[in-house]
Design a protein around this motif. Structure first.
Motif, mmCIF file in Angstrom:
data_model
loop_
_atom_site.group_PDB
_atom_site.id
_atom_site.type_symbol
_atom_site.label_atom_id
_atom_site.label_comp_id
_atom_site.label_asym_id
_atom_site.label_seq_id
_atom_site.Cartn_x
_atom_site.Cartn_y
_atom_site.Cartn_z
ATOM 1 N N VAL A 1 0.843 -1.177 0.000
ATOM 2 C CA VAL A 1 0.000 0.000 0.000
ATOM 3 C C VAL A 1 0.889 1.241 0.000
ATOM 4 N N GLN A 2 0.466 2.244 -0.760
ATOM 5 C CA GLN A 2 1.180 3.519 -0.806
ATOM 6 C C GLN A 2 0.346 4.576 -0.075
ATOM 7 N N ALA A 29 -8.727 -1.506 4.149
ATOM 8 C CA ALA A 29 -9.513 -1.798 5.338
ATOM 9 C C ALA A 29 -8.809 -2.779 6.277
ATOM 10 N N ASP A 30 -7.795 -3.469 5.792
ATOM 11 C CA ASP A 30 -7.088 -4.454 6.616
ATOM 12 C C ASP A 30 -5.964 -3.841 7.441
ATOM 13 N N TYR A 31 -5.685 -2.553 7.243
ATOM 14 C CA TYR A 31 -4.505 -1.933 7.824
ATOM 15 C C TYR A 31 -4.830 -1.067 9.029
ATOM 16 N N VAL A 32 -4.015 -1.198 10.037
ATOM 17 C CA VAL A 32 -3.989 -0.223 11.121
ATOM 18 C C VAL A 32 -3.189 0.979 10.617
ATOM 19 N N VAL A 33 -3.662 2.171 10.908
ATOM 20 C CA VAL A 33 -2.966 3.375 10.458
ATOM 21 C C VAL A 33 -2.544 4.210 11.660
ATOM 22 N N GLY A 34 -1.306 4.620 11.643
ATOM 23 C CA GLY A 34 -0.780 5.466 12.711
ATOM 24 C C GLY A 34 -0.346 6.810 12.174
ATOM 25 N N TRP A 35 -0.398 7.796 13.040
ATOM 26 C CA TRP A 35 0.128 9.131 12.732
ATOM 27 C C TRP A 35 1.338 9.383 13.637
ATOM 28 N N PHE A 36 2.379 9.897 13.024
ATOM 29 C CA PHE A 36 3.583 10.257 13.760
ATOM 30 C C PHE A 36 3.992 11.664 13.358
ATOM 31 N N ARG A 37 4.796 12.290 14.178
ATOM 32 C CA ARG A 37 5.300 13.611 13.833
ATOM 33 C C ARG A 37 6.763 13.730 14.242
ATOM 34 N N VAL A 92 6.636 17.848 11.095
ATOM 35 C CA VAL A 92 6.216 17.140 9.891
ATOM 36 C C VAL A 92 5.408 15.934 10.344
ATOM 37 N N TYR A 93 4.197 15.842 9.860
ATOM 38 C CA TYR A 93 3.281 14.764 10.234
ATOM 39 C C TYR A 93 3.239 13.721 9.122
ATOM 40 N N SER A 94 3.383 12.459 9.517
ATOM 41 C CA SER A 94 3.365 11.360 8.558
ATOM 42 C C SER A 94 2.369 10.309 8.990
ATOM 43 N N CYS A 95 1.828 9.602 8.000
ATOM 44 C CA CYS A 95 0.971 8.469 8.312
ATOM 45 C C CYS A 95 1.706 7.185 7.944
ATOM 46 N N ALA A 96 1.350 6.127 8.628
ATOM 47 C CA ALA A 96 1.984 4.842 8.421
ATOM 48 C C ALA A 96 0.931 3.747 8.567
ATOM 49 N N ALA A 97 1.190 2.588 7.974
ATOM 50 C CA ALA A 97 0.196 1.521 7.992
ATOM 51 C C ALA A 97 0.856 0.160 8.205
ATOM 52 N N SER A 98 0.080 -0.727 8.770
ATOM 53 C CA SER A 98 0.548 -2.093 8.978
ATOM 54 C C SER A 98 -0.642 -3.034 9.026
ATOM 55 N N VAL A 103 -1.464 -4.587 19.133
ATOM 56 C CA VAL A 103 -1.904 -3.408 19.872
ATOM 57 C C VAL A 103 -0.786 -2.805 20.700
ATOM 58 N N SER A 104 0.015 -3.648 21.318
ATOM 59 C CA SER A 104 1.077 -3.152 22.195
ATOM 60 C C SER A 104 2.154 -2.390 21.438
ATOM 61 N N SER A 105 2.156 -2.457 20.114
ATOM 62 C CA SER A 105 3.190 -1.794 19.302
ATOM 63 C C SER A 105 2.665 -0.588 18.537
ATOM 64 N N TYR A 106 1.425 -0.218 18.754
ATOM 65 C CA TYR A 106 0.832 0.873 17.970
ATOM 66 C C TYR A 106 1.629 2.158 18.092
ATOM 67 N N ARG A 107 2.284 2.372 19.223
ATOM 68 C CA ARG A 107 2.988 3.633 19.454
ATOM 69 C C ARG A 107 4.433 3.599 18.964
ATOM 70 N N SER A 108 4.836 2.486 18.354
ATOM 71 C CA SER A 108 6.221 2.279 17.929
ATOM 72 C C SER A 108 6.337 2.415 16.420
ATOM 73 N N ASP A 109 7.169 3.345 15.964
ATOM 74 C CA ASP A 109 7.270 3.567 14.522
ATOM 75 C C ASP A 109 7.848 2.357 13.804
ATOM 76 N N TRP A 110 8.695 1.589 14.487
ATOM 77 C CA TRP A 110 9.327 0.447 13.829
ATOM 78 C C TRP A 110 8.321 -0.645 13.473
ATOM 79 N N ALA A 111 7.148 -0.621 14.074
ATOM 80 C CA ALA A 111 6.143 -1.665 13.852
ATOM 81 C C ALA A 111 5.324 -1.455 12.578
ATOM 82 N N TYR A 112 5.468 -0.315 11.941
ATOM 83 C CA TYR A 112 4.704 -0.007 10.725
ATOM 84 C C TYR A 112 5.565 -0.255 9.493
ATOM 85 N N GLN A 113 5.017 -0.927 8.516
ATOM 86 C CA GLN A 113 5.779 -1.302 7.325
ATOM 87 C C GLN A 113 5.690 -0.277 6.199
ATOM 88 N N TYR A 114 4.626 0.476 6.171
ATOM 89 C CA TYR A 114 4.396 1.385 5.043
ATOM 90 C C TYR A 114 4.292 2.819 5.551
#
Length: 125
Positions: A1-2, A29-37, A92-98, A103-114
């Motif tokens: 996913v892009q 719809a299968d992806y959890v999405v996180g926002w980071f800054r 700079v705000y970025s979105c990421a998906a996995s 659940v325990s890794s939602y706050r960790s940027d390394w856990a998102y692949q995209y």
């Protein structure tokens, strides 16, 4: 996913902005999405995350009560509504998906692949 984040800009303290994260490819719809800054000179910081069913959202303490994330799977988009903005929200705000994150890794940027390219938010008078 892009992914592609948009909606950043210059806003005065106390103002609002709505960021969008648009996805293409994959079954969004299968992806959890996180926002980071990431603020100038600082590391990447978790902001918010939303699970696939939209009923569960997670926020950093620094934005809780001011920011709201939501998603529209039909439009393959996730949103970050930011209210009562403060100068310290400048980043700079970025979105990421996995698809595989737990659940325990939602706050960790390394856990998102995209990751998408970020959008700059500047809060200043």
């Amino acid at each position: 996913v892009q992914l592609q984040a948009s909606g950043g800009g210059l806003v005065q303290p106390g103002g609002s902005l709505r960021l969008s994260c648009a996805a293409s490819g994959g079954t969004f719809a299968d992806y959890v999405v996180g926002w980071f800054r990431q603020a100038p000179g600082k590391g990447r910081e978790f902001v918010a995350a939303i699970r696939v069913n939209s009923r569960h959202t997670y926020y950093a303490d620094s934005v809780k009560g001011r920011f709201t994330t939501s998603r529209d799977n039909a439009k393959k988009s996730v949103y970050l509504q930011m209210n009562s903005l403060k100068p310290e929200d400048t980043a700079v705000y970025s979105c990421a998906a996995s698809r595989t994150i737990i659940v325990s890794s939602y706050r960790s940027d390394w856990a998102y692949q995209y990751w998408g390219q970020g959008t700059l938010v500047t809060v200043s008078s």
